[in-house]
Design a protein around this motif. Sequence first.
Motif, short mmCIF file in Angstrom:
data_model
loop_
_atom_site.label_atom_id
_atom_site.label_comp_id
_atom_site.label_asym_id
_atom_site.label_seq_id
_atom_site.Cartn_x
_atom_site.Cartn_y
_atom_site.Cartn_z
N GLN A 328 64.39 34.78 22.94
CA GLN A 328 64.39 36.35 23.08
C GLN A 328 64.63 36.48 24.83
O GLN A 328 64.54 35.58 25.58
CB GLN A 328 63.00 36.80 22.90
CG GLN A 328 62.84 36.70 21.45
CD GLN A 328 61.20 37.02 21.12
OE1 GLN A 328 60.28 36.56 22.01
NE2 GLN A 328 60.98 37.78 20.11
N ILE A 329 65.20 37.55 24.76
CA ILE A 329 65.71 38.11 26.18
C ILE A 329 64.80 39.63 26.59
O ILE A 329 64.37 40.37 25.61
CB ILE A 329 67.16 38.69 26.33
CG1 ILE A 329 67.67 38.97 27.85
CG2 ILE A 329 67.42 39.78 25.32
CD1 ILE A 329 68.99 39.35 27.83
N ARG A 330 64.26 39.46 27.75
CA ARG A 330 63.28 40.52 27.95
C ARG A 330 63.69 41.27 29.45
O ARG A 330 64.35 40.84 30.24
CB ARG A 330 62.03 40.17 28.53
CG ARG A 330 61.78 39.20 29.48
CD ARG A 330 60.51 38.42 29.75
NE ARG A 330 59.61 39.40 30.19
CZ ARG A 330 59.12 39.53 31.45
NH1 ARG A 330 60.04 39.05 32.29
NH2 ARG A 330 58.17 40.32 31.97
N ALA A 331 63.25 42.60 29.46
CA ALA A 331 63.48 43.53 30.79
C ALA A 331 62.19 44.22 30.73
O ALA A 331 61.83 44.85 29.68
CB ALA A 331 64.77 44.36 30.42
N LYS A 332 61.73 44.54 31.74
CA LYS A 332 60.45 45.32 32.06
C LYS A 332 60.80 46.20 33.20
O LYS A 332 61.34 46.14 34.16
CB LYS A 332 59.36 44.22 32.68
CG LYS A 332 58.02 44.96 32.75
CD LYS A 332 56.91 43.94 33.16
CE LYS A 332 55.87 44.59 33.26
NZ LYS A 332 54.72 43.75 34.02
N HIS A 333 60.29 47.43 32.86
CA HIS A 333 60.83 48.55 33.92
C HIS A 333 59.52 49.69 33.74
O HIS A 333 59.23 49.91 32.62
CB HIS A 333 62.12 49.36 33.47
CG HIS A 333 62.44 50.41 34.54
ND1 HIS A 333 63.10 49.86 35.71
CD2 HIS A 333 62.39 51.62 34.54
CE1 HIS A 333 63.31 51.03 36.28
NE2 HIS A 333 62.95 52.01 35.63
N GLY A 334 58.87 50.24 34.79
CA GLY A 334 58.15 51.19 34.84
C GLY A 334 56.70 50.50 34.10
O GLY A 334 56.01 51.32 33.36
N ASN A 340 64.37 41.47 22.95
CA ASN A 340 65.49 41.52 22.15
C ASN A 340 65.77 40.06 21.68
O ASN A 340 65.39 39.31 22.38
CB ASN A 340 66.69 42.31 22.56
CG ASN A 340 67.43 42.98 21.36
OD1 ASN A 340 67.50 42.53 20.24
ND2 ASN A 340 68.09 44.17 21.73
N ILE A 341 66.50 39.95 20.54
CA ILE A 341 66.76 38.44 20.12
C ILE A 341 67.95 37.91 20.67
O ILE A 341 68.87 38.60 21.32
CB ILE A 341 66.95 38.64 18.52
CG1 ILE A 341 68.17 39.48 18.26
CG2 ILE A 341 65.49 39.27 17.86
CD1 ILE A 341 68.54 39.47 16.70
N CYS A 342 68.17 36.69 20.76
CA CYS A 342 69.13 35.79 21.18
C CYS A 342 69.33 34.77 20.01
O CYS A 342 68.50 34.35 19.11
CB CYS A 342 68.80 34.96 22.28
SG CYS A 342 68.62 36.12 23.78
N GLU A 343 70.69 34.28 19.90
CA GLU A 343 70.98 33.22 18.81
C GLU A 343 71.60 32.28 19.49
O GLU A 343 72.62 32.40 20.30
CB GLU A 343 72.17 34.04 18.09
CG GLU A 343 72.49 32.94 16.88
CD GLU A 343 73.66 33.63 15.92
OE1 GLU A 343 74.21 32.83 14.99
OE2 GLU A 343 73.72 34.85 15.99
N VAL A 344 71.17 31.04 19.34
CA VAL A 344 71.75 29.89 20.19
C VAL A 344 72.98 29.42 19.28
O VAL A 344 73.07 29.04 18.04
CB VAL A 344 70.68 28.56 20.11
CG1 VAL A 344 71.14 27.32 20.77
CG2 VAL A 344 69.34 29.11 20.97
N CYS A 352 73.03 36.91 23.21
CA CYS A 352 71.91 37.76 23.05
C CYS A 352 72.21 39.06 22.94
O CYS A 352 73.43 39.88 23.50
CB CYS A 352 70.93 37.79 24.51
SG CYS A 352 70.42 36.03 24.76
N GLN A 353 71.34 40.23 22.42
CA GLN A 353 71.47 41.38 22.56
C GLN A 353 70.74 42.10 23.55
O GLN A 353 69.34 41.88 23.55
CB GLN A 353 71.20 42.19 21.15
CG GLN A 353 72.14 41.60 20.16
CD GLN A 353 73.37 42.22 20.05
OE1 GLN A 353 73.57 43.42 20.26
NE2 GLN A 353 74.35 41.34 19.75
N ALA A 354 71.20 42.89 24.41
CA ALA A 354 70.38 43.36 25.74
C ALA A 354 69.34 44.06 25.23
O ALA A 354 69.53 45.02 24.31
CB ALA A 354 71.60 43.92 26.63
N PRO A 355 68.20 43.94 25.69
CA PRO A 355 67.20 44.84 25.65
C PRO A 355 67.17 46.08 26.15
O PRO A 355 68.00 46.42 27.25
CB PRO A 355 65.85 44.05 26.38
CG PRO A 355 66.56 43.26 27.24
CD PRO A 355 67.85 42.96 26.90
N ALA A 356 66.60 47.15 25.39
CA ALA A 356 66.59 48.59 25.92
C ALA A 356 65.61 48.59 27.12
O ALA A 356 64.89 47.78 27.52
CB ALA A 356 66.03 49.37 24.92
#
Length: 1150
Positions: A328-334, A340-344, A352-356
């Motif tokens: 999985q891919i992650r982003a933290k803000h505030g 979001n998910i990734c596919e190997v 990967c699909q970029a996290p919101a």
Amino acid sequence: MSLQASLEMSVTSSLFFLAWLQYSYEGMEINNLPVELTVVWNGHFNIDNPAQNKVYLYKCGAMRESCGLCLKADPDFECGWCQSPGQCTLRQHCPAHESRWLELSGANSKCTNPRITEIIPVTGPREGGTKVTIRGENLGLEFRDIASHVKVAGVECSPLVDGYIPAEQIVCEMGEAKPSQHAGFVEICVAVCRPEFMARSSQLYYFMTLTLSDLKPSRGPMSGGTQVTITGTNLNAGSDVVVMFGKQPCLFHRRSPSYIICNTTSSEEVLEMEVTVQVDRAKIRRDLVFQYVEDPTIVRIEPEWSIVSGNTPIAVWGTHLDLIQNPQIRAKHGGKEHINICEVLNATEMTCQAPALALGPDHQSDLTERPEEFGFILDNVQSLLILNKTNFTYYPNPVFEAFGPSGILELKPGTPIILKGKNLIPPVAGGNVKLNYTVLVGEKPCTVTVSDVQLLCESPNLIGRHKVMARVGGMEYSPGMVYIAPDSPLSLPAIVSIAVAGGLLIIFIVAVLIAYKRKSRESDLTLKRLQMQMDNLESRVALECKEAFAELQTDIHELTSDLDGAGIPFLDYRTYTMRVLFPGIEDHPVLRDLEVPGYRQERVEKGLKLFAQLINNKVFLLSFIRTLESQRSFSMRDRGNVASLIMTVLQSKLEYATDVLKQLLADLIDKNLESKNHPKLLLRRTESVAEKMLTNWFTFLLYKFLKECAGEPLFSLFCAIKQQMEKGPIDAITGEARYSLSEDKLIRQQIEYKTLVLSCVSPDNANSPEVPVKILNCDTITQVKEKILDAIFKNVPCSHRPKAADMDLEWRQGSGARMILQDEDITTKIENDWKRLNTLAHYQVPDGSVVALVSKQVTAYNAVNNSTVSRTSASKYENMIRYTGSPDSLRSRTPMITPDLESGVKMWHLVKNHEHGDQKEGDRGSKMVSEIYLTRLLATKGTLQKFVDDLFETIFSTAHRGSALPLAIKYMFDFLDEQADRHGIHDPHVRHTWKSNCLPLRFWVNMIKNPQFVFDIHKNSITDACLSVVAQTFMDSCSTSEHRLGKDSPSNKLLYAKDIPSYKNWVERYYSDIGKMPAISDQDMNAYLAEQSRLHMSEFNTMSALSEIFSYVGKYSEEILGPLDHDDQCGKQKLAYKLEQVITLLSLDS
């Protein structure tokens, strides 16, 4: 539930006597209820209840359906079991016959007829250890009632106190079963084994044999977190499961008859481990092996941006990615995290699909954001949760406008649909990027063309009303409906009327109108397309930059692919230190034995040994330095020279040298503050012996760090600049280039040139394969020779290569003819006192020609003959651009344009010198406004950006490329903090500036501007100019002051204006991380300094260095002896007398 009731009461002394009051409760859901007690006196006064006394209302029969549950009730309730009706009640409600009444406090308190309702589990291993849970009724009221009367399938099962619930549950641990025992019932006795106190289960308990067959996956990362499935038979038997991989536990998750699932824990090493499963006391083994491998790494992600709503594709490259089951891919803000998910795809790639990005409602939609944390969730791999090496950026979401107030757009068939908005193309620096838009008209997609402010959608072949939906990333938006009106064909009566009225003429006009209408439609569509193309013109510079970077990456890869075999051409320790300590001096006396006439040798050696003892005396050395610095005639150059000579003498005693340096720096800080100078000016310039000694100290102690860590990105940057500069024309006379970071060295006119590939014969071996070399047809012959030497000797240090001036370039033509090419010969063109250097275009050398470097010939058939210009004059250009001294002694110098003294002819190559007054307007050819060419600075900067970032990130990291922070940096920074504390300086900007002046500006800037101090390379003037821009950016990044930029600011400041805030953050984080590190003790530092002294003990000739230092004693003997005579400490040690002895021994008259 709340109850309110009043009771009659009488009072005697301190007691209340309450009259009985009866309550009725028909339900069975609550068996007791505590209620508040309040006593009201005299109708309105509440008596205090400090003990919080409560009244309990209870019903014995509620939720107590069995004898055991009844006798478990609170003894104060006085509930008992009335056997005849079989219910729990009060004694007065049970028939009076004694044998029918059971109560806890009575002699007859054992419930009969125990019953087993459930056993868990019903299977277990024969080895025992299974914890069997037995549930039922009347299972005793005390543990001793059942402590030794439980058997499961004929095997003793030992009850456990912890699991026993009176009357309701027994938990016992199974003993080992015999091979003949396979299944059986559970049997218990409560207190005594009489029929009325015995129970047998209706379920059978079975003994099972457990086996293992396979496990998947069979390998995982060292950090653990891999979910492993172990298959086999009867794996749901028993109660407790323990899975071990060697000595590492695998945390049990769940199981079924055919599998066990567990999660791996972390391992400290890479190895294979045997899999063992223990169910209760049964250990199950098979030849199953789980392999711990190195954790995955992330090498690169592309692109490093998304929009706020996320869900744009990201390509990820790394290692061991196929180990991860649910990446999985992650982003933290505030403080909010989005995942979001990734596919190997394979071991090295995944998508990967970029996290919101979580943004608040008051966020301004047009701002670019960077997440506080960005990384990957790869099982338990903690190191990738936050990626430090990425600058992932979120751009604003695209915003669309609605189709007017009505939300309906009316169109004719074939007319494109235009969706207006903003932020449709993210403003990504240095790249021509697009988002993947999908526009649906109804259910049909349309072909989309994108610009920054609108989408052009070629509508599908539809008519009628349809909803328009635009989708991009994680967002979708409908601007409204589109109504496509069908073309209204002419009716038959109208056609007949027109035919009758107008005949063939009208039909022709209609045909012309229809053709015109179609043509207009096509023109509108073409116009829209042209508008889109104009909107995209801005991205072309960025695309050119991106392509140039990709090409440079290929060239750099080719250039550095042999580094593992040949290695970066680092200078040895002695040469490196000499170039820093004594720049520009090749054969310094400290590298040679001291030359003394034989008759004086003994006295000189004795005197120098005595002088060495004085130098190693801290009191003398400090007095010596302070005295010299107080002399007006003691110049800045003298200060640097003395500092370097002292450090060469003390190379073998770095502990002592460090002690002296700290004292000198402390004195310098005191002097700086006493003179009321601004504290930030400390260490800014080399105006004292202490400051030069500090530079030399870092030079000695950071050599290992340069070789192991920082040298690689510095060398890569140098190679990248050199490669990029040489891709375009470089003026051999002025040093200006088409590609440059420096405005002063930019060719500001259009130069026509072509790239040629010449086949070059090696000068060392004529039979070896020809080497292809990329050359520009506008290169001078010397430039061609240098490029050929770079290609043929790419893995050979510069000092070991042949010199271009010692070689001739020979053009070998097809007919066997050979021609020597030179910068000047009889074919050189002269026009209006300007002589142009010969180029390949001058000789008309075609692409693919064969050339060879041959040793310099005495004469050449096409050389200038004696009647015109001498051979010496013909090679004057080569001599003009090379000079004596060390390679690139202090900095590469731009060749000066000097007229030939005999003829007054001036030399030029690509552009004529501006400084000559006889130059007329228009002499520089097809000249446009020169500022237009400044965009090339941006293109060059973008191409080199990665290499600059790599170097800065390496220097400003406490642990990078596998190398720890050198002790010297932490030790010196702590010393400066101690001095700031001692003087009460708490301004963080002053402390920051001291550290920046101490290390980055004093050492690293010198290395960046002069890589030839570290590597065996040749640096030309254009490379030097570009490195100076990088060095200036480095200095600005270390500054705490804000740089206010305007249109008149220097181009090199504007060039990196957007990057410097990020670099400043790196510097601040670097200083902060160093401050948080544990302090280095003097003992550890002295051990480190002693080791460095031992490694380089014999690099310099100490006697020669002492002799050089003594020359200053001879010059200032009286001034030096004066303080030694008057100082008490010096007097006690007789330092003046000892120095006079040295002077006597070393004087020429002695």
